[in-house]
Motif scaffolding. Structure first.
Motif, PDB file in Angstrom:
ATOM      1  N   TRP A 126       0.851  -1.315  -0.219  1.00 61.66           N
ATOM      2  CA  TRP A 126      -0.651   0.106   0.025  1.00 61.66           C
ATOM      3  C   TRP A 126       0.944   1.227   0.170  1.00 61.66           C
ATOM      4  O   TRP A 126       1.963   1.219   0.858  1.00 61.66           O
ATOM      5  N   ILE A 127       0.536   1.894  -0.836  1.00 68.80           N
ATOM      6  CA  ILE A 127       1.819   2.884  -1.424  1.00 68.80           C
ATOM      7  C   ILE A 127       0.780   4.430  -0.347  1.00 68.80           C
ATOM      8  O   ILE A 127       0.035   5.009  -0.833  1.00 68.80           O
ATOM      9  N   VAL A 128       1.992   4.900   0.313  1.00 72.47           N
ATOM     10  CA  VAL A 128       1.073   6.005   1.674  1.00 72.47           C
ATOM     11  C   VAL A 128       1.331   7.435   1.342  1.00 72.47           C
ATOM     12  O   VAL A 128       2.240   7.678   0.890  1.00 72.47           O
ATOM     13  N   PHE A 129       0.276   8.344   0.203  1.00 73.94           N
ATOM     14  CA  PHE A 129       0.762   9.775  -0.178  1.00 73.94           C
ATOM     15  C   PHE A 129       0.250  10.438   1.346  1.00 73.94           C
ATOM     16  O   PHE A 129      -0.675  10.900   1.693  1.00 73.94           O
ATOM     17  N   VAL A 130       0.983  11.518   0.813  1.00 73.35           N
ATOM     18  CA  VAL A 130       1.101  12.602   1.900  1.00 73.35           C
ATOM     19  C   VAL A 130       1.184  13.895   1.544  1.00 73.35           C
ATOM     20  O   VAL A 130       1.898  14.394   0.525  1.00 73.35           O
ATOM     21  N   GLY A 131      -0.037  14.855   0.724  1.00 75.73           N
ATOM     22  CA  GLY A 131       0.506  15.274  -0.619  1.00 75.73           C
ATOM     23  C   GLY A 131      -0.376  15.149  -1.023  1.00 75.73           C
ATOM     24  O   GLY A 131      -1.194  13.582  -1.627  1.00 75.73           O
ATOM     25  N   ARG A 132       0.609  14.984  -2.417  1.00 75.07           N
ATOM     26  CA  ARG A 132       0.519  14.258  -4.157  1.00 75.07           C
ATOM     27  C   ARG A 132       1.642  13.759  -3.340  1.00 75.07           C
ATOM     28  O   ARG A 132       1.836  12.896  -4.632  1.00 75.07           O
ATOM     29  N   MET A 133       2.761  13.459  -2.908  1.00 76.21           N
ATOM     30  CA  MET A 133       3.901  12.468  -3.246  1.00 76.21           C
ATOM     31  C   MET A 133       3.580  11.187  -2.188  1.00 76.21           C
ATOM     32  O   MET A 133       2.980  11.344  -0.985  1.00 76.21           O
ATOM     33  N   PRO A 134       3.871  10.322  -2.667  1.00 79.49           N
ATOM     34  CA  PRO A 134       3.942   8.998  -2.086  1.00 79.49           C
ATOM     35  C   PRO A 134       5.122   8.988  -1.202  1.00 79.49           C
ATOM     36  O   PRO A 134       6.474   9.165  -0.965  1.00 79.49           O
ATOM     37  N   ALA A 135       5.143   8.480   0.462  1.00 77.40           N
ATOM     38  CA  ALA A 135       5.544   8.958   1.454  1.00 77.40           C
ATOM     39  C   ALA A 135       6.091   7.579   1.906  1.00 77.40           C
ATOM     40  O   ALA A 135       7.163   7.961   2.348  1.00 77.40           O
ATOM     41  N   THR A 136       5.810   6.693   2.101  1.00 74.06           N
ATOM     42  CA  THR A 136       6.079   5.371   2.415  1.00 74.06           C
ATOM     43  C   THR A 136       5.343   4.690   2.086  1.00 74.06           C
ATOM     44  O   THR A 136       4.176   4.578   1.228  1.00 74.06           O
ATOM     45  N   VAL A 137       5.580   3.262   1.899  1.00 75.72           N
ATOM     46  CA  VAL A 137       4.568   1.885   1.576  1.00 75.72           C
ATOM     47  C   VAL A 137       4.414   0.843   3.277  1.00 75.72           C
ATOM     48  O   VAL A 137       5.419   1.251   4.155  1.00 75.72           O
ATOM     49  N   ILE A 138       4.214   0.042   2.524  1.00 74.75           N
ATOM     50  CA  ILE A 138       2.969  -0.847   3.679  1.00 74.75           C
ATOM     51  C   ILE A 138       3.129  -1.544   3.320  1.00 74.75           C
ATOM     52  O   ILE A 138       2.677  -2.334   2.172  1.00 74.75           O
ATOM     53  N   PRO A 139       3.721  -2.479   3.220  1.00 70.46           N
ATOM     54  CA  PRO A 139       4.016  -4.085   3.131  1.00 70.46           C
ATOM     55  C   PRO A 139       2.956  -5.243   2.628  1.00 70.46           C
ATOM     56  O   PRO A 139       2.911  -5.734   4.379  1.00 70.46           O
ATOM     57  N   ARG A 140       2.322  -5.195   2.601  1.00 68.10           N
ATOM     58  CA  ARG A 140       1.311  -6.171   2.289  1.00 68.10           C
ATOM     59  C   ARG A 140       0.990  -7.480   3.114  1.00 68.10           C
ATOM     60  O   ARG A 140       1.173  -8.047   4.296  1.00 68.10           O
ATOM     61  N   ARG A 141       2.150  -8.108   1.856  1.00 67.16           N
ATOM     62  CA  ARG A 141       2.830  -8.885   2.642  1.00 67.16           C
ATOM     63  C   ARG A 141       3.203 -10.113   3.739  1.00 67.16           C
ATOM     64  O   ARG A 141       3.184 -11.227   4.290  1.00 67.16           O
ATOM     65  N   LEU A 142       3.989  -8.655   4.255  1.00 67.15           N
ATOM     66  CA  LEU A 142       4.442  -9.489   5.816  1.00 67.15           C
ATOM     67  C   LEU A 142       3.822  -8.864   6.785  1.00 67.15           C
ATOM     68  O   LEU A 142       3.848  -9.570   7.735  1.00 67.15           O
ATOM     69  N   MET A 143       2.649  -9.125   6.693  1.00 64.66           N
ATOM     70  CA  MET A 143       1.901  -8.983   7.632  1.00 64.66           C
ATOM     71  C   MET A 143       1.003  -9.811   7.291  1.00 64.66           C
ATOM     72  O   MET A 143       0.276 -10.562   6.233  1.00 64.66           O
ATOM     73  N   ALA A 144       0.057 -10.545   8.663  1.00 67.81           N
ATOM     74  CA  ALA A 144      -0.870 -10.645   8.890  1.00 67.81           C
ATOM     75  C   ALA A 144      -2.243 -10.987   8.777  1.00 67.81           C
ATOM     76  O   ALA A 144      -2.893  -9.583   7.892  1.00 67.81           O
ATOM     77  N   ALA A 145      -2.527 -12.093   8.004  1.00 68.41           N
ATOM     78  CA  ALA A 145      -4.236 -11.855   7.221  1.00 68.41           C
ATOM     79  C   ALA A 145      -4.966 -10.970   8.103  1.00 68.41           C
ATOM     80  O   ALA A 145      -5.410 -10.065   6.935  1.00 68.41           O
ATOM     81  N   GLU A 146      -4.896 -11.219   8.804  1.00 64.02           N
ATOM     82  CA  GLU A 146      -6.800 -11.090   9.559  1.00 64.02           C
ATOM     83  C   GLU A 146      -5.617  -8.605   9.629  1.00 64.02           C
ATOM     84  O   GLU A 146      -6.679  -8.574   9.803  1.00 64.02           O
ATOM     85  N   ASP A 147      -4.382  -9.123   9.867  1.00 65.08           N
ATOM     86  CA  ASP A 147      -4.202  -7.582  10.061  1.00 65.08           C
ATOM     87  C   ASP A 147      -4.592  -7.260   8.820  1.00 65.08           C
ATOM     88  O   ASP A 147      -4.736  -5.552   8.679  1.00 65.08           O
ATOM     89  N   ALA A 148      -3.792  -7.241   7.702  1.00 61.53           N
ATOM     90  CA  ALA A 148      -3.748  -6.924   6.672  1.00 61.53           C
ATOM     91  C   ALA A 148      -5.526  -6.481   6.089  1.00 61.53           C
ATOM     92  O   ALA A 148      -5.414  -5.313   5.913  1.00 61.53           O
ATOM     93  N   GLU A 149      -6.174  -7.439   6.207  1.00 60.02           N
ATOM     94  CA  GLU A 149      -7.873  -7.034   6.140  1.00 60.02           C
ATOM     95  C   GLU A 149      -8.741  -5.874   7.412  1.00 60.02           C
ATOM     96  O   GLU A 149      -9.317  -5.040   6.713  1.00 60.02           O
ATOM     97  N   THR A 150      -7.397  -6.068   8.475  1.00 63.07           N
ATOM     98  CA  THR A 150      -8.195  -5.105   9.113  1.00 63.07           C
ATOM     99  C   THR A 150      -7.799  -3.356   8.289  1.00 63.07           C
ATOM    100  O   THR A 150      -8.686  -2.490   9.025  1.00 63.07           O
ATOM    101  N   LEU A 151      -6.783  -3.193   8.202  1.00 63.59           N
ATOM    102  CA  LEU A 151      -5.451  -2.225   8.255  1.00 63.59           C
ATOM    103  C   LEU A 151      -6.790  -1.510   6.610  1.00 63.59           C
ATOM    104  O   LEU A 151      -7.068  -0.850   6.602  1.00 63.59           O
ATOM    105  N   ARG A 152      -6.828  -2.742   5.724  1.00 66.79           N
ATOM    106  CA  ARG A 152      -7.860  -2.595   4.290  1.00 66.79           C
ATOM    107  C   ARG A 152      -9.117  -2.031   4.919  1.00 66.79           C
ATOM    108  O   ARG A 152      -9.892  -0.642   4.334  1.00 66.79           O
ATOM    109  N   ALA A 153     -10.085  -1.865   5.582  1.00 70.82           N
ATOM    110  CA  ALA A 153     -11.122  -2.019   6.315  1.00 70.82           C
ATOM    111  C   ALA A 153     -11.153  -0.295   6.590  1.00 70.82           C
ATOM    112  O   ALA A 153     -12.026   0.408   6.536  1.00 70.82           O
ATOM    113  N   PHE A 154     -10.136  -0.505   7.851  1.00 71.83           N
ATOM    114  CA  PHE A 154     -10.024   1.205   8.237  1.00 71.83           C
ATOM    115  C   PHE A 154      -9.975   2.228   6.893  1.00 71.83           C
ATOM    116  O   PHE A 154      -9.830   2.971   7.204  1.00 71.83           O
ATOM    117  N   MET A 155      -8.863   2.015   6.200  1.00 73.13           N
ATOM    118  CA  MET A 155      -8.623   2.875   5.413  1.00 73.13           C
ATOM    119  C   MET A 155      -9.320   3.257   3.847  1.00 73.13           C
ATOM    120  O   MET A 155      -9.517   4.167   3.594  1.00 73.13           O
TER     121      MET A 155
END
Length: 165
Positions: A127-156
């Motif tokens: 997941w590429i996180v943007f602050v303004g128009r610039m990409p600021a960081t990434v969140i690596p989905r494949r390194l997360m537990a599946a439940e955590d990834a789904e929780t974060l997806r729902a939050f976003m």
């Protein structure tokens, strides 16, 4: 929400991150290059039937060459980013809460408040996180537990940040 996970010291990981961030920043060069190459090719073909073809054909060929180089710029930068950043592999981790995203890499750490995030782009690996128009960081989905990834997806998605591929 509280999600915590570690990032192993994989030599390929920093390169994948660098390539993902640079591809987002440089995508417009590919589009501009495609337009330049197409306009140059069309101009070259159309000008062949006119008396002033010699004057225009060199301009059209220059547009095609510049367009092709512009389209190749983004992959070249991504390749260089992968090659150069592979030596920066250190262990790290993420600590994601309702308020912010905290990242640590070796002895360095930093964070981004969710209030400052304008959008999040969904890619196959990150997941590429943007602050303004610039990409600021990434969140690596494949390194997360599946439940955590789904929780974060729902939050976003709930915050209206998630932009699907």
């Amino acid at each position: 929400m509280h999600i915590r996970f570690d990032v192993p010291a994989d030599p390929a990981y920093p390169g994948r991150v660098a390539a993902a961030l640079s591809s987002v920043r440089l995508r417009r060069y590919g589009y501009i290059g495609a337009v330049l190459a197409a306009v140059g090719a069309i101009g070259f073909v159309v000008s062949r039937g006119f008396a002033w073809a010699d004057q225009v054909s060199s301009l059209c060929m220059a547009m095609v060459v510049v367009g092709l180089l512009s389209m190749l710029y983004s992959p070249w930068v991504a390749w260089r980013a992968r090659r150069r950043s592979s030596r920066y592999a250190v262990e790290g981790g993420y600590d994601i809460t309702d308020d912010n995203i905290m990242m640590r890499s070796g002895s360095e750490s930093g964070g981004i408040a969710w209030d400052g995030v304008t959008r999040v782009k969904d890619t196959p690996e990150f997941w590429i996180v943007f602050v303004g128009r610039m990409p600021a960081t990434v969140i690596p989905r494949r390194l997360m537990a599946a439940e955590d990834a789904e929780t974060l997806r729902a939050f976003m998605a709930e915050r209206g940040l998630l932009q699907l591929r």
